[in-house]
Design a protein around this motif. Structure first.
Motif, PDB file in Angstrom:
ATOM      1  N   UNK A 135     -17.402 -17.389   8.113  1.00 38.29           N
ATOM      2  CA  UNK A 135     -17.969 -17.487   6.772  1.00 38.29           C
ATOM      3  C   UNK A 135     -19.484 -17.303   6.815  1.00 38.29           C
ATOM      4  N   UNK A 136     -20.124 -17.957   7.759  1.00 37.62           N
ATOM      5  CA  UNK A 136     -21.580 -17.866   7.859  1.00 37.62           C
ATOM      6  C   UNK A 136     -22.011 -16.420   8.095  1.00 37.62           C
ATOM      7  N   UNK A 137     -21.369 -15.771   9.051  1.00 39.33           N
ATOM      8  CA  UNK A 137     -21.774 -14.408   9.409  1.00 39.33           C
ATOM      9  C   UNK A 137     -21.396 -13.375   8.350  1.00 39.33           C
ATOM     10  N   UNK A 138     -20.225 -13.503   7.757  1.00 34.74           N
ATOM     11  CA  UNK A 138     -19.743 -12.469   6.837  1.00 34.74           C
ATOM     12  C   UNK A 138     -20.148 -12.702   5.387  1.00 34.74           C
ATOM     13  N   UNK A 139     -20.472 -13.941   5.034  1.00 38.66           N
ATOM     14  CA  UNK A 139     -20.786 -14.224   3.631  1.00 38.66           C
ATOM     15  C   UNK A 139     -22.186 -14.820   3.448  1.00 38.66           C
ATOM     16  N   UNK A 140     -22.393 -16.002   4.013  1.00 40.61           N
ATOM     17  CA  UNK A 140     -23.607 -16.762   3.699  1.00 40.61           C
ATOM     18  C   UNK A 140     -24.889 -16.068   4.165  1.00 40.61           C
ATOM     19  N   UNK A 141     -24.917 -15.573   5.374  1.00 40.55           N
ATOM     20  CA  UNK A 141     -26.132 -14.921   5.882  1.00 40.55           C
ATOM     21  C   UNK A 141     -26.537 -13.756   4.984  1.00 40.55           C
ATOM     22  N   UNK A 142     -25.574 -12.986   4.532  1.00 40.26           N
ATOM     23  CA  UNK A 142     -25.872 -11.837   3.664  1.00 40.26           C
ATOM     24  C   UNK A 142     -26.296 -12.300   2.277  1.00 40.26           C
ATOM     25  N   UNK A 143     -25.642 -13.340   1.780  1.00 39.79           N
ATOM     26  CA  UNK A 143     -25.994 -13.886   0.461  1.00 39.79           C
ATOM     27  C   UNK A 143     -27.454 -14.349   0.452  1.00 39.79           C
ATOM     28  N   UNK A 144     -27.839 -15.109   1.478  1.00 37.50           N
ATOM     29  CA  UNK A 144     -29.218 -15.600   1.558  1.00 37.50           C
ATOM     30  C   UNK A 144     -30.214 -14.449   1.578  1.00 37.50           C
ATOM     31  N   UNK A 145     -29.929 -13.427   2.347  1.00 41.16           N
ATOM     32  CA  UNK A 145     -30.857 -12.296   2.460  1.00 41.16           C
ATOM     33  C   UNK A 145     -31.006 -11.563   1.126  1.00 41.16           C
ATOM     34  N   UNK A 146     -29.974 -11.619   0.287  1.00 41.05           N
ATOM     35  CA  UNK A 146     -30.050 -10.949  -1.019  1.00 41.05           C
ATOM     36  C   UNK A 146     -30.866 -11.737  -2.038  1.00 41.05           C
ATOM     37  N   UNK A 147     -30.842 -13.069  -1.969  1.00 41.53           N
ATOM     38  CA  UNK A 147     -31.428 -13.859  -3.057  1.00 41.53           C
ATOM     39  C   UNK A 147     -32.823 -14.413  -2.767  1.00 41.53           C
ATOM     40  N   UNK A 148     -33.317 -14.264  -1.545  1.00 38.83           N
ATOM     41  CA  UNK A 148     -34.639 -14.814  -1.228  1.00 38.83           C
ATOM     42  C   UNK A 148     -35.454 -13.801  -0.435  1.00 38.83           C
ATOM     43  N   UNK A 149     -36.771 -14.014  -0.370  1.00 39.80           N
ATOM     44  CA  UNK A 149     -37.590 -13.120   0.451  1.00 39.80           C
ATOM     45  C   UNK A 149     -37.120 -13.162   1.911  1.00 39.80           C
ATOM     46  N   UNK A 150     -37.167 -12.040   2.550  1.00 35.98           N
ATOM     47  CA  UNK A 150     -36.681 -11.944   3.935  1.00 35.98           C
ATOM     48  C   UNK A 150     -37.639 -12.618   4.912  1.00 35.98           C
ATOM     49  N   UNK A 199     -35.891 -21.254  -8.777  1.00 34.58           N
ATOM     50  CA  UNK A 199     -35.165 -20.166  -9.436  1.00 34.58           C
ATOM     51  C   UNK A 199     -33.660 -20.444  -9.427  1.00 34.58           C
ATOM     52  N   UNK A 200     -32.922 -19.585 -10.089  1.00 33.15           N
ATOM     53  CA  UNK A 200     -31.467 -19.710 -10.115  1.00 33.15           C
ATOM     54  C   UNK A 200     -30.849 -19.456  -8.745  1.00 33.15           C
ATOM     55  N   UNK A 201     -31.604 -18.849  -7.854  1.00 33.63           N
ATOM     56  CA  UNK A 201     -31.083 -18.589  -6.504  1.00 33.63           C
ATOM     57  C   UNK A 201     -30.720 -19.888  -5.809  1.00 33.63           C
ATOM     58  N   UNK A 208     -26.850 -23.298  -2.866  1.00 33.85           N
ATOM     59  CA  UNK A 208     -26.220 -24.618  -2.707  1.00 33.85           C
ATOM     60  C   UNK A 208     -24.711 -24.508  -2.876  1.00 33.85           C
ATOM     61  N   UNK A 209     -24.279 -23.798  -3.896  1.00 32.24           N
ATOM     62  CA  UNK A 209     -22.839 -23.622  -4.116  1.00 32.24           C
ATOM     63  C   UNK A 209     -22.190 -22.945  -2.916  1.00 32.24           C
ATOM     64  N   UNK A 210     -22.858 -21.961  -2.355  1.00 34.15           N
ATOM     65  CA  UNK A 210     -22.309 -21.268  -1.200  1.00 34.15           C
ATOM     66  C   UNK A 210     -22.303 -22.176   0.032  1.00 34.15           C
ATOM     67  N   UNK A 211     -23.358 -22.931   0.238  1.00 31.14           N
ATOM     68  CA  UNK A 211     -23.415 -23.844   1.392  1.00 31.14           C
ATOM     69  C   UNK A 211     -22.290 -24.877   1.337  1.00 31.14           C
ATOM     70  N   UNK A 212     -21.963 -25.347   0.160  1.00 34.00           N
ATOM     71  CA  UNK A 212     -20.896 -26.348   0.025  1.00 34.00           C
ATOM     72  C   UNK A 212     -19.531 -25.802   0.437  1.00 34.00           C
ATOM     73  N   UNK A 213     -19.386 -24.491   0.487  1.00 30.00           N
ATOM     74  CA  UNK A 213     -18.118 -23.879   0.889  1.00 30.00           C
ATOM     75  C   UNK A 213     -17.883 -23.949   2.395  1.00 30.00           C
ATOM     76  N   UNK A 214     -18.967 -24.155   3.180  1.00 29.33           N
ATOM     77  CA  UNK A 214     -18.751 -24.099   4.626  1.00 29.33           C
ATOM     78  C   UNK A 214     -19.536 -25.131   5.444  1.00 29.33           C
ATOM     79  N   UNK A 215     -20.509 -25.813   4.872  1.00 32.87           N
ATOM     80  CA  UNK A 215     -21.301 -26.752   5.665  1.00 32.87           C
ATOM     81  C   UNK A 215     -21.382 -28.128   5.009  1.00 32.87           C
TER      82      UNK A 215
END
Length: 150
Positions: A22-37, A88-90, A95-102
């Protein structure tokens, strides 16, 4: 470089493999999309069955499931990330995504002053870094400083 490390634990009922996937396929990519790299973003998963892993020491550290490293050119770059993640809304989507796996209540954040052993510009460093990157191997040692008053 300014570095921040996050120690994370997987959600109850989730296997380590499910957590990592989940972290590698979803969360890591989600974070990179919604915040400065960040300048660099890595996830380090303990190899519990490796003969060099100190299982007892890992248990004393809380048996975390991943250490995430984020490098920034300067603290100001990290503070820009915090602004996005707090104001921001990010923030809500992360947080919603983190609750799915951590287990968010166990997350531990450490700001690091990293000191390299070799000069980054030296050929020796470049060769060693490439060899380690290709091997996917990293040895981490946690040292606890004890005050004489303890």
């Amino acid at each position: 470089m300014f570095k921040v490390m996050f120690f994370l634990w997987r959600r109850e009922g989730m296997s380590r493999d499910e957590f990592r996937q989940y972290y590698e396929e979803r969360h890591a990519h989600h974070n990179q999309r919604v915040r400065p790299a960040s300048a660099d973003y890595r996830r380090n998963y303990p190899l519990r069955d490796d003969p060099w892993t100190d299982a007892e020491g890992l248990a004393k550290l809380g048996d975390f499931d991943v250490v995430t490293e984020n490098w920034y050119p300067a603290r100001a770059n990290f503070e820009k990330v915090l602004d996005v993640m707090i104001r921001t809304d990010a923030a809500k989507s992360v947080i919603e995504d983190e609750l799915r796996f951590e287990q968010r209540d166990r997350k531990t954040v450490v700001v690091i002053d990293e000191t390299p052993t070799l000069d980054y510009s030296s050929p020796d460093y470049e060769a060693a870094a490439r060899a380690n990157e290709e091997g996917g191997f990293k040895l981490m040692r946690f040292v606890r400083l004890v005050d004489d008053a303890d």
